[in-house]
Design an enzyme around this catalytic site. Sequence first.
Site, mmCIF file in Angstrom:
data_model
loop_
_atom_site.group_PDB
_atom_site.id
_atom_site.type_symbol
_atom_site.label_atom_id
_atom_site.label_comp_id
_atom_site.label_asym_id
_atom_site.label_seq_id
_atom_site.Cartn_x
_atom_site.Cartn_y
_atom_site.Cartn_z
ATOM 1 N N GLY A 16 0.832 -1.207 0.000
ATOM 2 C CA GLY A 16 0.000 0.000 0.000
ATOM 3 C C GLY A 16 0.863 1.251 0.000
ATOM 4 O O GLY A 16 1.828 1.328 0.759
ATOM 5 N N VAL A 29 17.725 9.033 -3.107
ATOM 6 C CA VAL A 29 18.374 9.413 -4.372
ATOM 7 C C VAL A 29 19.406 10.519 -4.131
ATOM 8 O O VAL A 29 20.553 10.427 -4.577
ATOM 9 C CB VAL A 29 17.318 9.852 -5.418
ATOM 10 N N CYS A 78 2.230 -7.906 -4.948
ATOM 11 C CA CYS A 78 2.758 -8.864 -5.913
ATOM 12 C C CYS A 78 2.614 -10.301 -5.401
ATOM 13 O O CYS A 78 3.378 -10.747 -4.539
ATOM 14 C CB CYS A 78 4.224 -8.529 -6.184
ATOM 15 N N SER A 110 6.244 -6.348 2.345
ATOM 16 C CA SER A 110 7.348 -5.923 1.482
ATOM 17 C C SER A 110 8.684 -6.218 2.146
ATOM 18 O O SER A 110 9.651 -6.625 1.491
ATOM 19 C CB SER A 110 7.237 -4.428 1.201
ATOM 20 N N ASP A 132 -0.127 1.910 8.564
ATOM 21 C CA ASP A 132 -0.706 1.091 9.643
ATOM 22 C C ASP A 132 0.090 1.087 10.962
ATOM 23 O O ASP A 132 -0.447 0.645 11.985
ATOM 24 C CB ASP A 132 -0.854 -0.367 9.175
ATOM 25 N N ALA A 191 -12.830 10.861 20.860
ATOM 26 C CA ALA A 191 -13.954 9.928 20.690
ATOM 27 C C ALA A 191 -14.454 9.408 22.026
ATOM 28 O O ALA A 191 -13.729 9.405 23.026
ATOM 29 C CB ALA A 191 -13.513 8.757 19.809
ATOM 30 N N GLU A 192 -15.704 8.947 22.038
ATOM 31 C CA GLU A 192 -16.296 8.361 23.250
ATOM 32 C C GLU A 192 -15.862 6.911 23.418
ATOM 33 O O GLU A 192 -15.799 6.386 24.515
ATOM 34 C CB GLU A 192 -17.827 8.410 23.189
ATOM 35 N N HIS A 222 -24.450 13.088 22.063
ATOM 36 C CA HIS A 222 -23.915 12.469 20.840
ATOM 37 C C HIS A 222 -22.662 11.663 21.198
ATOM 38 O O HIS A 222 -22.015 11.916 22.218
ATOM 39 C CB HIS A 222 -23.593 13.527 19.784
#
Length: 326
Positions: A16, A29, A78, A110, A132, A191-192, A222
């Site tokens: 990815g 490079v 691949c 990879s 990740d 977040a909750e 909410h």
Amino acid sequence: MPRSELKKIGLLTSGGDAPGMNAAIRSIVRTAMHHNVRVTGIKRGFDGLLQGDIVELESEDVSDIIHRGGTILKTARCAEMHSPEGQEKAANICKILNLDALMIIGGNGSIAGGLSLSKHGVNAICLPGTIDLDLDCSEYTIGFDTAVNTGMDAINKLKDTSSSHQRCSIIEVMGRYKGYIALWCGIVGGAEEVVLPEEDVTTDQNQVIEQILSNRSQGKKHNMIVVAEGIGDSAALAKKIEDATGIATRATILGHLQRGGNPTALDRMWASVMGHEAVDIYLKGFKNRVIVVKDGVCAHLDIEEGLNYKRPYDEKNYKMMKILAL
Ligand code: F6P
């Protein structure tokens, strides 16, 4: 020295794509050029290696890319590299190309590809490039910070609508089998609840529902629930929450949006440092290494040792998230 006599390294990005891969390419490079080392760019990861899809990279080829997401070398997953025949073929191509080392920027799969090539005599130097953060031997992987910032930005926006409607929002974020992106997004997005795939975490869906009910009894109108993709069906969870609580619940899957975008300063910085280090250790004669961040500094490990490393689950930050969510 004639150009044909200069040392030559190969460079590919695989798996990815991750924001910051271009910054790492640029760093490799430019550092190689500085030391009179030629760089053969390999297009489309191991797939391109097996097809001999190569391009010589010069300093100007990497100008104006540090700020761009994706990878100028392109990437691929691949299947052939999973077979012993594919691995042997790829190693032979590295030898035919006369590569003194192969730099591989990618995630776990990879880097495992790099390990298999090293067993066929290729000097593989790997850089952790994945959103990740799931390479346990490194505290940092290129792309993680940008992905978390994208997640945080999405949470900020969802909160506006979720609080206006007094709804529950579920946001599903990437991370494959690990919950690092979800945990970080949950903490920085306020977040909750965060639902993680790590087996040490006991959050099940009924606990999430209980938490929402308890939040409501305390006046919270909410809720923002971050779900790691490794958990699975967010739409089904939204329905379950809505059925059990009566609170309108909507699920948003962030998906590949998290893989794109301009890399953050942190991703550009680590990608630059890691790329520079990769060439540096190659020049010092190290073989078959993976570049990592350890105790906050750039370091390197034997590839196999790196892949076997198991990092304990981030219990401290998970507990902190629960406290801060109250
Ligand atoms: O490894 C990066 C990642 O984006 C994961 O978070 C996700 O599970 C996977 O790749 C998706 O892969 P693909 O782009 O091949 O569908």
